[in-house]
Design a protein around this motif. Sequence first.
Motif, PDB file in Angstrom:
ATOM      1  N   PRO A  33       0.822  -1.219   0.000  1.00 47.69           N
ATOM      2  CA  PRO A  33       0.000   0.000   0.000  1.00 47.69           C
ATOM      3  C   PRO A  33       0.853   1.266   0.000  1.00 47.69           C
ATOM      4  CG  PRO A  33      -0.038  -1.044   2.165  1.00 47.69           C
ATOM      5  CD  PRO A  33       0.660  -2.005   1.243  1.00 47.69           C
ATOM      6  N   LEU A  34       0.337   2.299  -0.652  1.00 41.05           N
ATOM      7  CA  LEU A  34       1.006   3.588  -0.723  1.00 41.05           C
ATOM      8  C   LEU A  34       0.069   4.679  -0.226  1.00 41.05           C
ATOM      9  CD1 LEU A  34       2.643   3.404  -4.273  1.00 41.05           C
ATOM     10  CD2 LEU A  34       3.815   3.161  -2.076  1.00 41.05           C
ATOM     11  N   ALA A  35       0.649   5.722   0.365  1.00 47.07           N
ATOM     12  CA  ALA A  35      -0.110   6.899   0.796  1.00 47.07           C
ATOM     13  C   ALA A  35       0.099   7.994  -0.241  1.00 47.07           C
ATOM     14  CB  ALA A  35       0.361   7.361   2.174  1.00 47.07           C
ATOM     15  N   LEU A  36      -0.904   8.194  -1.095  1.00 46.14           N
ATOM     16  CA  LEU A  36      -0.785   9.118  -2.217  1.00 46.14           C
ATOM     17  C   LEU A  36      -1.742  10.290  -2.068  1.00 46.14           C
ATOM     18  CD1 LEU A  36      -0.839   6.389  -4.995  1.00 46.14           C
ATOM     19  CD2 LEU A  36       1.178   7.665  -4.281  1.00 46.14           C
ATOM     20  N   ASP A  37      -1.282  11.469  -2.428  1.00 52.64           N
ATOM     21  CA  ASP A  37      -2.149  12.635  -2.538  1.00 52.64           C
ATOM     22  C   ASP A  37      -2.507  12.844  -4.000  1.00 52.64           C
ATOM     23  OD1 ASP A  37      -2.320  13.815   0.196  1.00 52.64           O
ATOM     24  OD2 ASP A  37      -0.137  13.893  -0.019  1.00 52.64           O
ATOM     25  N   ARG A  38      -3.509  13.666  -4.249  1.00 53.49           N
ATOM     26  CA  ARG A  38      -3.779  14.101  -5.615  1.00 53.49           C
ATOM     27  C   ARG A  38      -2.679  15.067  -6.052  1.00 53.49           C
ATOM     28  NH1 ARG A  38      -8.385  16.933  -7.284  1.00 53.49           N
ATOM     29  NH2 ARG A  38      -8.016  18.277  -5.492  1.00 53.49           N
ATOM     30  N   TYR A  39      -2.328  14.987  -7.322  1.00 58.05           N
ATOM     31  CA  TYR A  39      -1.308  15.894  -7.835  1.00 58.05           C
ATOM     32  C   TYR A  39      -1.745  17.351  -7.687  1.00 58.05           C
ATOM     33  CZ  TYR A  39       2.356  17.653 -10.942  1.00 58.05           C
ATOM     34  OH  TYR A  39       3.437  18.323 -11.461  1.00 58.05           O
ATOM     35  N   ALA A  40      -3.062  17.590  -7.739  1.00 62.15           N
ATOM     36  CA  ALA A  40      -3.581  18.946  -7.566  1.00 62.15           C
ATOM     37  C   ALA A  40      -3.297  19.480  -6.174  1.00 62.15           C
ATOM     38  CB  ALA A  40      -5.086  18.975  -7.840  1.00 62.15           C
ATOM     39  N   ASP A  41      -3.159  18.597  -5.179  1.00 59.52           N
ATOM     40  CA  ASP A  41      -2.908  19.017  -3.810  1.00 59.52           C
ATOM     41  C   ASP A  41      -1.414  19.137  -3.502  1.00 59.52           C
ATOM     42  OD1 ASP A  41      -5.633  19.064  -3.269  1.00 59.52           O
ATOM     43  OD2 ASP A  41      -5.666  16.946  -2.741  1.00 59.52           O
ATOM     44  N   SER A  42      -0.609  18.263  -4.095  1.00 58.72           N
ATOM     45  CA  SER A  42       0.825  18.274  -3.820  1.00 58.72           C
ATOM     46  C   SER A  42       1.570  17.694  -5.002  1.00 58.72           C
ATOM     47  CB  SER A  42       1.155  17.467  -2.552  1.00 58.72           C
ATOM     48  OG  SER A  42       2.552  17.340  -2.390  1.00 58.72           O
ATOM     49  N   ARG A  43       2.429  18.483  -5.599  1.00 58.49           N
ATOM     50  CA  ARG A  43       3.196  17.997  -6.751  1.00 58.49           C
ATOM     51  C   ARG A  43       4.235  16.953  -6.341  1.00 58.49           C
ATOM     52  NH1 ARG A  43       5.309  23.283  -9.735  1.00 58.49           N
ATOM     53  NH2 ARG A  43       5.748  21.859 -11.477  1.00 58.49           N
ATOM     54  N   ARG A  44       4.658  16.993  -5.073  1.00 64.90           N
ATOM     55  CA  ARG A  44       5.650  16.027  -4.607  1.00 64.90           C
ATOM     56  C   ARG A  44       5.025  14.692  -4.249  1.00 64.90           C
ATOM     57  NH1 ARG A  44      10.343  17.617  -2.055  1.00 64.90           N
ATOM     58  NH2 ARG A  44      10.564  15.402  -1.600  1.00 64.90           N
ATOM     59  N   THR A  45       4.035  14.702  -3.353  1.00 62.74           N
ATOM     60  CA  THR A  45       3.443  13.444  -2.896  1.00 62.74           C
ATOM     61  C   THR A  45       2.315  12.977  -3.806  1.00 62.74           C
ATOM     62  OG1 THR A  45       1.986  14.679  -1.404  1.00 62.74           O
ATOM     63  CG2 THR A  45       4.061  13.852  -0.490  1.00 62.74           C
ATOM     64  N   GLY A  46       2.001  13.764  -4.838  1.00 54.87           N
ATOM     65  CA  GLY A  46       1.005  13.354  -5.815  1.00 54.87           C
ATOM     66  C   GLY A  46       1.611  12.874  -7.111  1.00 54.87           C
ATOM     67  N   SER A  47       2.913  12.607  -7.117  1.00 58.68           N
ATOM     68  CA  SER A  47       3.588  12.132  -8.319  1.00 58.68           C
ATOM     69  C   SER A  47       4.459  10.933  -7.988  1.00 58.68           C
ATOM     70  CB  SER A  47       4.446  13.247  -8.929  1.00 58.68           C
ATOM     71  OG  SER A  47       5.468  13.642  -8.021  1.00 58.68           O
ATOM     72  N   PHE A  48       4.753  10.143  -9.013  1.00 56.53           N
ATOM     73  CA  PHE A  48       5.644   8.996  -8.832  1.00 56.53           C
ATOM     74  C   PHE A  48       6.274   8.631 -10.164  1.00 56.53           C
ATOM     75  CE2 PHE A  48       1.383   7.311  -9.566  1.00 56.53           C
ATOM     76  CZ  PHE A  48       1.578   6.347 -10.550  1.00 56.53           C
ATOM     77  N   LEU A  49       7.254   7.748 -10.119  1.00 54.18           N
ATOM     78  CA  LEU A  49       7.953   7.264 -11.310  1.00 54.18           C
ATOM     79  C   LEU A  49       7.754   5.767 -11.458  1.00 54.18           C
ATOM     80  CD1 LEU A  49      11.411   9.089 -10.979  1.00 54.18           C
ATOM     81  CD2 LEU A  49       9.505   9.760 -12.441  1.00 54.18           C
ATOM     82  N   LEU A  50       7.682   5.314 -12.697  1.00 56.62           N
ATOM     83  CA  LEU A  50       7.765   3.887 -12.998  1.00 56.62           C
ATOM     84  C   LEU A  50       9.166   3.604 -13.515  1.00 56.62           C
ATOM     85  CD1 LEU A  50       4.352   3.099 -14.729  1.00 56.62           C
ATOM     86  CD2 LEU A  50       4.948   3.025 -12.293  1.00 56.62           C
ATOM     87  N   ILE A  51       9.788   2.547 -12.978  1.00 63.67           N
ATOM     88  CA  ILE A  51      11.190   2.235 -13.258  1.00 63.67           C
ATOM     89  C   ILE A  51      11.300   0.810 -13.768  1.00 63.67           C
ATOM     90  CG2 ILE A  51      13.492   2.028 -12.209  1.00 63.67           C
ATOM     91  CD1 ILE A  51      12.558   4.106 -10.139  1.00 63.67           C
ATOM     92  N   ASP A  52      12.183   0.604 -14.736  1.00 63.18           N
ATOM     93  CA  ASP A  52      12.462  -0.735 -15.244  1.00 63.18           C
ATOM     94  C   ASP A  52      13.240  -1.506 -14.179  1.00 63.18           C
ATOM     95  OD1 ASP A  52      13.351  -3.026 -16.557  1.00 63.18           O
ATOM     96  OD2 ASP A  52      13.592  -1.988 -18.470  1.00 63.18           O
ATOM     97  N   PRO A  53      12.703  -2.615 -13.657  1.00 61.57           N
ATOM     98  CA  PRO A  53      13.410  -3.347 -12.600  1.00 61.57           C
ATOM     99  C   PRO A  53      14.681  -4.022 -13.095  1.00 61.57           C
ATOM    100  CG  PRO A  53      11.467  -4.560 -13.302  1.00 61.57           C
ATOM    101  CD  PRO A  53      11.405  -3.238 -13.979  1.00 61.57           C
ATOM    102  N   ALA A  54      14.841  -4.191 -14.394  1.00 59.27           N
ATOM    103  CA  ALA A  54      16.018  -4.875 -14.928  1.00 59.27           C
ATOM    104  C   ALA A  54      17.263  -4.002 -14.910  1.00 59.27           C
ATOM    105  CB  ALA A  54      15.744  -5.369 -16.349  1.00 59.27           C
ATOM    106  N   ASP A  55      17.123  -2.734 -15.299  1.00 57.88           N
ATOM    107  CA  ASP A  55      18.314  -1.886 -15.406  1.00 57.88           C
ATOM    108  C   ASP A  55      18.166  -0.531 -14.717  1.00 57.88           C
ATOM    109  OD1 ASP A  55      16.560  -0.586 -17.077  1.00 57.88           O
ATOM    110  OD2 ASP A  55      17.645  -1.034 -18.926  1.00 57.88           O
ATOM    111  N   GLY A  56      17.034  -0.271 -14.063  1.00 49.61           N
ATOM    112  CA  GLY A  56      16.855   0.981 -13.335  1.00 49.61           C
ATOM    113  C   GLY A  56      16.491   2.172 -14.193  1.00 49.61           C
ATOM    114  N   THR A  57      16.178   1.963 -15.466  1.00 53.02           N
ATOM    115  CA  THR A  57      15.805   3.053 -16.352  1.00 53.02           C
ATOM    116  C   THR A  57      14.453   3.646 -15.954  1.00 53.02           C
ATOM    117  OG1 THR A  57      17.000   2.065 -18.201  1.00 53.02           O
ATOM    118  CG2 THR A  57      15.320   3.700 -18.747  1.00 53.02           C
ATOM    119  N   THR A  58      14.358   4.971 -15.930  1.00 53.40           N
ATOM    120  CA  THR A  58      13.072   5.605 -15.690  1.00 53.40           C
ATOM    121  C   THR A  58      12.195   5.438 -16.921  1.00 53.40           C
ATOM    122  OG1 THR A  58      14.024   7.239 -14.179  1.00 53.40           O
ATOM    123  CG2 THR A  58      11.904   7.779 -15.164  1.00 53.40           C
ATOM    124  N   LEU A  59      10.999   4.891 -16.721  1.00 51.14           N
ATOM    125  CA  LEU A  59      10.094   4.610 -17.831  1.00 51.14           C
ATOM    126  C   LEU A  59       9.045   5.702 -18.007  1.00 51.14           C
ATOM    127  CD1 LEU A  59       9.405   0.819 -17.106  1.00 51.14           C
ATOM    128  CD2 LEU A  59      11.003   1.779 -18.785  1.00 51.14           C
TER     129      LEU A  59
END
Length: 448
Positions: free
Chosen positions: A399-425
Amino acid sequence: MTTGVTDRIVASDVADRPGGLLRLATCGSVDDGKSTLVGRLLYDTKSVLADQASAIEEASRRRGQDTPDLALLTDGLRAEREQGITIDVAYRYFATPRRRFILADAPGHVQYTRNMVTGASTADLALVLVDARNGVTEQTRRHAAVAALLRVPHVVLAVNKMDAVAYREPDFASVVGEFTAYANELGVPEITAIPISALAGDNVVEPSAHMGWYGGPTVLEHLETVPVSQEVTSCHARLPVQYVIRPQTAEHPDYRGYAGQIAAGALRVGEPVTVLPSGRTSTVSGIDLLGRSVDTAWTPQSVTLLLEDDIDVSRGDLIVPTGDAPATTQDVEATVCHVADRPLTPGQRVLLKHTTRTVKAIVREIPSRLSLDDLSPHPDPGQLVANDIGRITVRTAEPLALDRYADSRRTGSFLLIDPADGTTLTACMVGASFAEAAVAVDEEGWDF
């Protein structure tokens, strides 16, 4: 979606100048003059070192130019200099007596829209350039839409190359009218328009002697005075735990602190807090900031938080006020910009990085892809390729504690990463769709 640059800046760094710190991103179509404008800002504010100026002069002579090409101050990559274009986000730092600046010069080519997303993701202001001869182009609309999607608080329209249209006011007014009409569709509430010539220096740092019909500020004057809130007490307080500090010294045998950068709002001694995702509660017993104790701390200060109770807290946890704790979830829906060359497809296994927490996840669906040309959604695209903006749903292993992006640009955003090589997707924004986000901006304003 942070660049890593702004994460190292704490409140003490921005408090030493009256105007604080302004993060800005320049964007626009190819050859609209972004790099020249940035070079002019650096050059005219005396922010260029002597060896830099010499290197630019030498590079300009090799290209057959009689005068220094100020665009080369930001086009630092050799490939960029050879081609005369910007293909990466160039970060520059400069200061005036009134304010400090972190500037991201984003590329103009359509295939580098993802780079513009990187530059604008932490920006307080987007400076959109338009060639007065060409007017609003497809890429201008694309960059304006990205700035609106990322909820950049302030938008400046710089109509460049006014010298090429004999400084005529009707040419300026035509561009402003076209851009404003499109920006209104995006929900941008206010635009500051400035006629400039980056090459000649008109209205960049010094007022122009050729446009008596314009009575507004220069670009630098606006950048120095635009309001930027450093203390976002109206936002929900959020502290992502980066490190648990236990010095094990004789002086402090029982010291246990939770260090991190406050992502939003303010925290105070004596305030009841909840640790997510566990849900355990305690009370703030102390706040250490730069080696001293304080009663209150706020974004973007980096602090160490002390709690009254000895509870289990580790890196990746989120400390929030007990009365304002977001719900935790394992099913996330977000608007995203795909930044990798490898497509994003349903069923793909990824790592999801939210603030300081990284968990395993799987892409469940890609309901739509957005056309930034007419703002229309295209359902069931099957995949997202580089520079695509669309909607996805993700299922996380924890589980994750997420805000709406409209409320917080920091806690309302995230990245998806390739688990094989760490590339930001993929760069992701939690919550409302693009159309809903535009309505929210119009109703709620831009101060988060």
